[in-house]
Design an enzyme around this catalytic site. Sequence first.
Site, PDB file in Angstrom:
ATOM      1  N   ASP A   1       0.836  -1.206   0.000  1.00 16.17           N
ATOM      2  CA  ASP A   1       0.000   0.000   0.000  1.00 16.17           C
ATOM      3  C   ASP A   1       0.875   1.262   0.000  1.00 16.17           C
ATOM      4  OD1 ASP A   1      -2.452   1.284   0.131  1.00 16.17           O
ATOM      5  OD2 ASP A   1      -2.915   0.736   2.194  1.00 16.17           O
ATOM      6  N   HIS A   2       0.246   2.412   0.158  1.00 16.76           N
ATOM      7  CA  HIS A   2       0.929   3.734   0.152  1.00 16.76           C
ATOM      8  C   HIS A   2       2.392   3.716   0.591  1.00 16.76           C
ATOM      9  CE1 HIS A   2      -2.893   5.987  -0.192  1.00 16.76           C
ATOM     10  NE2 HIS A   2      -3.364   4.941   0.459  1.00 16.76           N
TER      11      HIS A   2
ATOM     12  N   GLU B   1      -2.914   8.290   6.518  1.00 15.74           N
ATOM     13  CA  GLU B   1      -2.309   7.053   6.047  1.00 15.74           C
ATOM     14  C   GLU B   1      -0.916   7.038   6.626  1.00 15.74           C
ATOM     15  OE1 GLU B   1      -2.762   8.230   2.001  1.00 15.74           O
ATOM     16  OE2 GLU B   1      -0.627   8.530   1.699  1.00 15.74           O
TER      17      GLU B   1
ATOM     18  N   HIS C   1      -9.442   8.375   3.759  1.00 13.31           N
ATOM     19  CA  HIS C   1      -9.267   7.162   4.567  1.00 13.31           C
ATOM     20  C   HIS C   1     -10.065   7.287   5.860  1.00 13.31           C
ATOM     21  CE1 HIS C   1      -5.185   6.785   2.408  1.00 13.31           C
ATOM     22  NE2 HIS C   1      -5.945   5.828   1.962  1.00 13.31           N
TER      23      HIS C   1
ATOM     24  N   HIS D   1      -9.314   4.522  -3.486  1.00 12.30           N
ATOM     25  CA  HIS D   1      -8.825   4.486  -2.092  1.00 12.30           C
ATOM     26  C   HIS D   1      -9.936   4.928  -1.150  1.00 12.30           C
ATOM     27  CE1 HIS D   1      -4.452   3.626  -2.167  1.00 12.30           C
ATOM     28  NE2 HIS D   1      -4.731   3.674  -3.456  1.00 12.30           N
TER      29      HIS D   1
ATOM     30  N   ASN E   1      -9.723  -0.213  -2.280  1.00 16.59           N
ATOM     31  CA  ASN E   1      -9.091  -0.511  -0.998  1.00 16.59           C
ATOM     32  C   ASN E   1     -10.085  -0.401   0.154  1.00 16.59           C
ATOM     33  OD1 ASN E   1      -6.812  -0.531  -2.558  1.00 16.59           O
ATOM     34  ND2 ASN E   1      -5.795   1.161  -1.510  1.00 16.59           N
TER      35      ASN E   1
END
Length: 360
Positions: free
Chosen positions: A110-111, A183, A227, A266, A288
Amino acid sequence: MSKGALSIVPAGVITGDDVRKLFEYAKENKFAIPAINVTSSSVVNSCLEAARDINSPIILQVSQGGAAFFAGKGLANGKQEASIAGAVAAGHFIRSVAKSYGIPVVLHSDHCAKKLLPWFDGMLEADEAYFKEHGEPLFSSHMLDLSEESKEDNIKECEHYFARMAKMNQWLEMEIGITGGEEDGVDNTGVDNNSLYTQPEDIWDVYSALSKISPNFSIAAGFGNVHGVYKPGNVRLRPELLGKHQEYTAKQISKDGSKPLFLVFHGGSGSTKEEIATAVTNGVVKMNVDTDTQWAYLTGVRDFVLNKKDYIMSQVGNPEGADKPNKKYYDPRVWVREGEKTLVERVKEACRDLGNDNRN
Ligand SMILES: O=C(CO)COP(=O)(O)O
Ligand SMILES: O=C[C@H](O)COP(=O)(O)O
Ligand SMILES: [Zn+2]
Ligand SMILES: [Zn+2]
């Protein structure tokens, strides 16, 4: 007879052209695959169980923090050593069990922001070592998230890493436009609202640079994504903008009417079924989900603990008798399993929301 996703690519972790084949198939058939953040073997197994039960592919991903957790919170991580070790451990673990579930699995990270690049470098070294031995990288794909940098630097750095990854025919996911919320060590809760919505010209700049290297890449474009889960009304998702990005890029390459971009959604948690459906119609192939699956994992454990409270206050003695042993209640295979069951159901829901069910 039409062939489903499960018959066009093999079971187990897939890499290289198989990853593109799967995403192309998803785009053509208007469904997307959920990518669930995994932090332990228990979370991995639950995701695989869910995908197996509804006959569909799945994407498993580790974040930098999730990878460190996989290796153990007791390890030092000052130079990303635990995040590297944990990602590699997760990769090997997933590879060794995935085939048994009989479904294709995309193994992803991921990120990765600029300050976390040592983590990325460590994973790529592991991929290259694995490639030498097996002819494919350990991971199917990685995400580079340099969306905080200038567009020029973001693209330049992606080109640099993608050239290295392309030698292993590995997939790259990049981000342009910022995902709000939090994140891994990056707090985007206060970013300017406009940066949450990527412009079509910026997407084209990415596409034209990366497509010269390999076709195996996807773009996480911002359409208001955040997120985490917040009270309704706080997040304004505009998945219809993704259609404009497809149109703009299609025009530039003289393929009007086509959808040349593989797009990533996302911040899937808390999204409505309609938002998800619109995103998929516009070429999202991966969504995600983390916060909602974290929540789902907790609920099973929580309910078990609350319902069995009188059976877990001491090792011996419960409402059925002062001498009754409670081993059957405090064995982690019992209470962790309850979390797994609720997680399995939430992963199935994510799959269904995206049209990722009965893909055999
Ligand atoms: O985008 C994500 C991971 O990269 C997950 O976002 P959520 O936690 O909002 O589902
Ligand atoms: O980036 C979003 C994912 O939810 C990762 O979360 P995390 O950094 O808490 O592991
Ligand atoms: Zn980001
Ligand atoms: Zn994300």
